[in-house]
Design a protein around this motif. Sequence first.
Motif, PDB file in Angstrom:
ATOM      1  N   SER A  43       0.846  -1.195   0.000  1.00  0.00           N
ATOM      2  CA  SER A  43       0.000   0.000   0.000  1.00  0.00           C
ATOM      3  C   SER A  43       0.884   1.249   0.000  1.00  0.00           C
ATOM      4  N   PRO A  44       0.386   2.335  -0.579  1.00  0.00           N
ATOM      5  CA  PRO A  44       1.174   3.564  -0.602  1.00  0.00           C
ATOM      6  C   PRO A  44       1.400   4.113   0.811  1.00  0.00           C
ATOM      7  N   GLY A  45       2.539   4.712   1.010  1.00  0.00           N
ATOM      8  CA  GLY A  45       2.848   5.281   2.312  1.00  0.00           C
ATOM      9  C   GLY A  45       2.053   6.548   2.571  1.00  0.00           C
ATOM     10  N   PRO A  46       2.178   7.110   3.772  1.00  0.00           N
ATOM     11  CA  PRO A  46       1.460   8.343   4.092  1.00  0.00           C
ATOM     12  C   PRO A  46       1.837   9.458   3.110  1.00  0.00           C
ATOM     13  N   GLY A  47       0.853  10.151   2.615  1.00  0.00           N
ATOM     14  CA  GLY A  47       1.097  11.244   1.691  1.00  0.00           C
ATOM     15  C   GLY A  47       1.261  10.803   0.248  1.00  0.00           C
ATOM     16  N   GLN A  48       1.288   9.496   0.011  1.00  0.00           N
ATOM     17  CA  GLN A  48       1.406   8.991  -1.354  1.00  0.00           C
ATOM     18  C   GLN A  48       0.064   8.451  -1.797  1.00  0.00           C
ATOM     19  N   GLN A  49      -0.127   8.383  -3.070  1.00  0.00           N
ATOM     20  CA  GLN A  49      -1.307   7.735  -3.577  1.00  0.00           C
ATOM     21  C   GLN A  49      -0.945   7.051  -4.887  1.00  0.00           C
ATOM     22  N   ARG A  50      -1.674   5.990  -5.179  1.00  0.00           N
ATOM     23  CA  ARG A  50      -1.423   5.289  -6.428  1.00  0.00           C
ATOM     24  C   ARG A  50      -1.977   6.135  -7.565  1.00  0.00           C
ATOM     25  N   ARG A  51      -1.225   6.167  -8.646  1.00  0.00           N
ATOM     26  CA  ARG A  51      -1.656   6.982  -9.774  1.00  0.00           C
ATOM     27  C   ARG A  51      -1.850   6.096 -10.994  1.00  0.00           C
ATOM     28  N   LEU A  52      -3.020   6.174 -11.563  1.00  0.00           N
ATOM     29  CA  LEU A  52      -3.278   5.483 -12.812  1.00  0.00           C
ATOM     30  C   LEU A  52      -2.819   6.380 -13.951  1.00  0.00           C
ATOM     31  N   GLY A  53      -2.229   5.779 -14.941  1.00  0.00           N
ATOM     32  CA  GLY A  53      -1.817   6.537 -16.112  1.00  0.00           C
ATOM     33  C   GLY A  53      -0.557   7.351 -15.924  1.00  0.00           C
ATOM     34  N   PHE A  54       0.298   7.006 -14.950  1.00  0.00           N
ATOM     35  CA  PHE A  54       1.477   7.831 -14.699  1.00  0.00           C
ATOM     36  C   PHE A  54       2.529   7.717 -15.805  1.00  0.00           C
ATOM     37  N   LEU A  55       2.409   6.721 -16.703  1.00  0.00           N
ATOM     38  CA  LEU A  55       3.340   6.606 -17.827  1.00  0.00           C
ATOM     39  C   LEU A  55       2.728   7.101 -19.144  1.00  0.00           C
ATOM     40  N   GLU A  56       1.604   7.760 -19.054  1.00  0.00           N
ATOM     41  CA  GLU A  56       0.922   8.230 -20.247  1.00  0.00           C
ATOM     42  C   GLU A  56       1.842   9.099 -21.094  1.00  0.00           C
ATOM     43  N   GLY A  57       1.879   8.770 -22.386  1.00  0.00           N
ATOM     44  CA  GLY A  57       2.685   9.538 -23.322  1.00  0.00           C
ATOM     45  C   GLY A  57       4.143   9.136 -23.378  1.00  0.00           C
ATOM     46  N   GLN A  58       4.597   8.217 -22.548  1.00  0.00           N
ATOM     47  CA  GLN A  58       6.000   7.827 -22.524  1.00  0.00           C
ATOM     48  C   GLN A  58       6.306   6.651 -23.439  1.00  0.00           C
TER      49      GLN A  58
END
Length: 79
Positions: A43-58
């Motif tokens: 699970s993501p640590g405090p202050g982090q969140q999972r991001r969908l599409g973080f490689l978009e355009g790469q």
Amino acid sequence: MRSFDIPEASTQLVQLVARAQQGEGFVIAKAGKPMVRVTAIDSPGPGQQRRLGFLEGQFSVPEDFDRMAEREIADMFGA
């Protein structure tokens, strides 16, 4: 994050762990005092969140992606 006293957590542990794996962490308390926090290992640590599409355009997927190596695969199965 929900809190559960030790007796309640022990009777519902399987369900609570399953929910923690889905991202719903929980706290185990003793006499109402928080003792431990349970979260999934990945699970993501405090202050982090999972991001969908973080490689978009790469990168891009070729138009023939679903047909790549079509002949080789057919040959392997004798078709």
